[in-house]
Design a protein around this motif. Structure first.
Motif, PDB file in Angstrom:
ATOM      1  N   MET A   1     -21.189 -10.390   9.239  1.00  0.00           N
ATOM      2  CA  MET A   1     -20.953  -9.007   8.846  1.00  0.00           C
ATOM      3  C   MET A   1     -22.091  -8.515   7.951  1.00  0.00           C
ATOM      4  SD  MET A   1     -17.553  -7.337   7.137  1.00  0.00           S
ATOM      5  CE  MET A   1     -17.547  -8.505   5.776  1.00  0.00           C
ATOM      6  N   ALA A   2     -22.496  -9.356   7.000  1.00  0.00           N
ATOM      7  CA  ALA A   2     -23.611  -8.975   6.129  1.00  0.00           C
ATOM      8  C   ALA A   2     -24.906  -8.828   6.926  1.00  0.00           C
ATOM      9  CB  ALA A   2     -23.778 -10.029   5.032  1.00  0.00           C
ATOM     10  N   MET A   3     -25.134  -9.756   7.850  1.00  0.00           N
ATOM     11  CA  MET A   3     -26.344  -9.731   8.664  1.00  0.00           C
ATOM     12  C   MET A   3     -26.381  -8.504   9.567  1.00  0.00           C
ATOM     13  SD  MET A   3     -27.615 -12.756  11.224  1.00  0.00           S
ATOM     14  CE  MET A   3     -26.257 -12.458  12.368  1.00  0.00           C
TER      15      MET A   3
ATOM     16  N   LEU B   1     -13.017  -8.028  11.265  1.00  0.00           N
ATOM     17  CA  LEU B   1     -11.769  -8.467  11.888  1.00  0.00           C
ATOM     18  C   LEU B   1     -11.644  -9.983  11.875  1.00  0.00           C
ATOM     19  CD1 LEU B   1      -9.205  -7.991  13.629  1.00  0.00           C
ATOM     20  CD2 LEU B   1     -10.713  -7.942  15.628  1.00  0.00           C
ATOM     21  N   MET B   2     -12.755 -10.683  12.112  1.00  0.00           N
ATOM     22  CA  MET B   2     -12.711 -12.140  12.187  1.00  0.00           C
ATOM     23  C   MET B   2     -12.584 -12.812  10.832  1.00  0.00           C
ATOM     24  SD  MET B   2     -12.475 -12.921  15.277  1.00  0.00           S
ATOM     25  CE  MET B   2     -12.835 -14.674  15.357  1.00  0.00           C
ATOM     26  N   THR B   3     -12.712 -12.047   9.741  1.00  0.00           N
ATOM     27  CA  THR B   3     -12.396 -12.631   8.434  1.00  0.00           C
ATOM     28  C   THR B   3     -10.902 -12.869   8.283  1.00  0.00           C
ATOM     29  OG1 THR B   3     -12.188 -10.478   7.339  1.00  0.00           O
ATOM     30  CG2 THR B   3     -14.380 -11.480   7.375  1.00  0.00           C
ATOM     31  N   ARG B   4     -10.086 -12.215   9.127  1.00  0.00           N
ATOM     32  CA  ARG B   4      -8.629 -12.347   9.065  1.00  0.00           C
ATOM     33  C   ARG B   4      -8.049 -13.104  10.255  1.00  0.00           C
ATOM     34  NH1 ARG B   4      -6.942 -11.462   3.925  1.00  0.00           N
ATOM     35  NH2 ARG B   4      -7.971  -9.613   3.066  1.00  0.00           N
ATOM     36  N   TRP B   5      -8.633 -12.902  11.433  1.00  0.00           N
ATOM     37  CA  TRP B   5      -8.050 -13.463  12.646  1.00  0.00           C
ATOM     38  C   TRP B   5      -8.654 -14.836  12.938  1.00  0.00           C
ATOM     39  CZ3 TRP B   5      -9.499 -12.317  18.310  1.00  0.00           C
ATOM     40  CH2 TRP B   5      -8.526 -12.851  19.158  1.00  0.00           C
ATOM     41  N   LYS B   6      -7.808 -15.813  13.203  1.00  0.00           N
ATOM     42  CA  LYS B   6      -8.258 -17.166  13.532  1.00  0.00           C
ATOM     43  C   LYS B   6      -7.582 -17.610  14.826  1.00  0.00           C
ATOM     44  CE  LYS B   6      -8.804 -18.636   8.708  1.00  0.00           C
ATOM     45  NZ  LYS B   6      -8.385 -19.640   7.685  1.00  0.00           N
TER      46      LYS B   6
ATOM     47  N   THR C   1     -17.769  -2.568  22.554  1.00  0.00           N
ATOM     48  CA  THR C   1     -18.525  -3.747  22.959  1.00  0.00           C
ATOM     49  C   THR C   1     -19.034  -4.520  21.743  1.00  0.00           C
ATOM     50  OG1 THR C   1     -19.215  -2.596  24.969  1.00  0.00           O
ATOM     51  CG2 THR C   1     -20.459  -4.553  24.349  1.00  0.00           C
ATOM     52  N   GLY C   2     -19.501  -3.813  20.735  1.00  0.00           N
ATOM     53  CA  GLY C   2     -19.958  -4.480  19.516  1.00  0.00           C
ATOM     54  C   GLY C   2     -18.845  -5.249  18.834  1.00  0.00           C
ATOM     55  N   VAL C   3     -17.656  -4.650  18.762  1.00  0.00           N
ATOM     56  CA  VAL C   3     -16.509  -5.322  18.140  1.00  0.00           C
ATOM     57  C   VAL C   3     -16.187  -6.609  18.881  1.00  0.00           C
ATOM     58  CG1 VAL C   3     -14.044  -5.169  17.647  1.00  0.00           C
ATOM     59  CG2 VAL C   3     -15.517  -3.189  17.213  1.00  0.00           C
TER      60      VAL C   3
END
Length: 432
Positions: free
Chosen positions: A154-156, A281-286, A324-326
């Motif tokens: 996300m930072a990158m 989103l991926m910081t929450r979803w595993k 698409t980016g998401v």
């Protein structure tokens, strides 16, 4: 000083250790500079009277050494301390971009000079990328690795998006030379940050049998995992056709049907914004079956080519690019998590090098063939062909049992421990 350091450490999440923080900070700095420099390099060529073909030559000059030296870079990064490889690569990039800036600021740079300096930058990237990926993966552990990778990406991605916008604005106001100079300074700062990385936690590597033996061992790691080489082959084809659509057909469709460069730039910005949202989103979803979920999210990669083939209005193209980016970022985090948990630490850089090689190897060929394909079949048919190929190769990789069955674990494979395939009777990782 110690009190301030302790306070900073307490504010950081448990998974954001010293190395992770340094790596993330350095990545933000370099992506701010590099994405602006990509814009500046193209306009530097055009400023000196070059045309689109000359811009392509300078871009190809950077890509070719990246393809040629990636595998060697991966072997070197697993043989030497990774942070030293990263710092040396940053130093080469700093020098090459600094000389590029001086040439542009001094006036009348020759095309061959710009190609040579771009090639030096690509060489630095070839050695940097495998070392950086291996270093990042060795800097996190435990149940929060997926969140750590998501925050890093996300930072990158945010820095890349901001860097492209800032670079475009700076090119318009102060000229491309100063943007290239800022990129050189960014590499210097990032190299200084990476020099402070701590590698004491990485076990010393046994002397190997030479560079060829290291490359052969890295290939065995890739070839022994159907999920790994299957996805690498998938993206070697998908990245190639998507690059052709984005680099060649996209600007042409924008010129002929969408109103010019501005809507196309807005669509690319929407894609970048989508990657940031996907990482968030991926910081929450595993997802438990991380590669299965990630691969399903690759199917939308066909949508931009299909949207350009129609072509849809500019606002609809922006929506497509955002989605698409998401979804592509969901795959990216899942992929990094899979590599982290399944590949032994002492082979991470070599495996990452094969991954990178697969991702970029066919891109120059695809972009070179995009024009002839348009002449032979028409632009619309060529774009539908790009979209169809993405769907076909993504569906094919879902036929690999490992891709469907690889489960999330909370600890990576130990150094040097072989991993069984999900095609075998034992679970993935050979730990059951």
């Amino acid at each position: 000083m110690n009190t301030a350091t302790d306070a900073l450490r307490r504010r950081r999440p448990a998974w954001a250790g010293r190395n992770y923080t340094l790596l993330t900070s350095a990545a933000v700095v370099t992506h701010l500079g590099s994405n602006g420099a990509l814009v500046a390099a193209a306009f530097a060529v055009l400023q000196e009277g070059g045309d689109g073909g000359d811009v392509g030559l300078v871009a190809a000059a950077r890509t070719l050494p990246l393809v040629l030296f990636l595998l060697i870079g991966g072997a070197v990064a697993d043989r030497l301390p990774r942070h030293r490889v990263m710092v040396a690569a940053n130093g080469l990039n700093c020098v090459s971009q600094g000389l590029f800036a001086l040439l542009v600021l001094a006036g009348e740079p020759q095309l061959w000079q710009m190609m040579l300096l771009s090639a030096l930058g690509g060489t630095g990237q070839a050695f940097f990328s495998p070392a950086a990926e291996g270093m990042l993966m060795s800097s996190v552990q435990g149940e929060q690795v997926s969140r750590a990778f998501a925050v890093f990406r996300m930072a990158m991605q945010g820095a890349a998006l901001g860097g492209a916008a800032l670079g475009g604005a700076m090119v318009a106001t102060v000229g491309p030379g100063w943007v290239l100079a800022a990129d050189a300074a960014a590499f210097a700062v990032a190299g200084a940050l990476r020099a402070f990385l701590d590698v004491s936690h990485i076990p010393p590597r046994e002397p190997g049998g030479g560079l060829v033996a290291d490359l052969r061992e890295g290939w065995r790691e890739v070839a022994g995992r159907p999920w790994l080489w299957g996805v690498v082959v998938q993206f070697s084809l998908a990245n190639a056709v998507v690059a052709a659509a984005d680099a060649v057909y996209g600007p042409l469709v924008a010129r002929d049907h969408l109103g010019g460069a501005a809507p196309w730039g807005l669509a690319l910005g929407a894609f970048g914004a989508g990657t940031v949202v996907g990482a968030l989103l991926m910081t929450r979803w595993k997802p438990h079956r991380l590669l299965f979920a990630g691969t399903l999210c690759v199917f939308p990669l066909a949508l931009p080519s299909a949207a350009l083939a129609v072509p849809v209005p500019a606002w609809a193209l922006c929506v497509v690019m955002f989605v698409t980016g998401v979804t592509l970022e969901i795959f990216g985090v899942s992929w990094m998590t899979a590599l982290h948990q399944e590949v032994p630490e002492d082979k991470l850089s070599r495996v990452s090098a094969y991954d990178w090689f697969g991702s970029v190897a066919l891109v120059p060929l695809a972009t070179a063939l995009a024009g002839p394909a348009e002449a032979a079949f028409g632009r619309t048919a060529a774009l539908w062909g790009c979209a169809t190929l993405v769907v076909v190769v993504t569906a094919a990789v879902l036929c690999v049992p490992d891709v469907r069955n690889l489960r999330r674990r909370t600890h990576p494979v130990a150094m040097g421990v072989p991993v069984d395939s999900a095609d075998a009777e034992r679970p993935v990782g050979g730990l059951g």
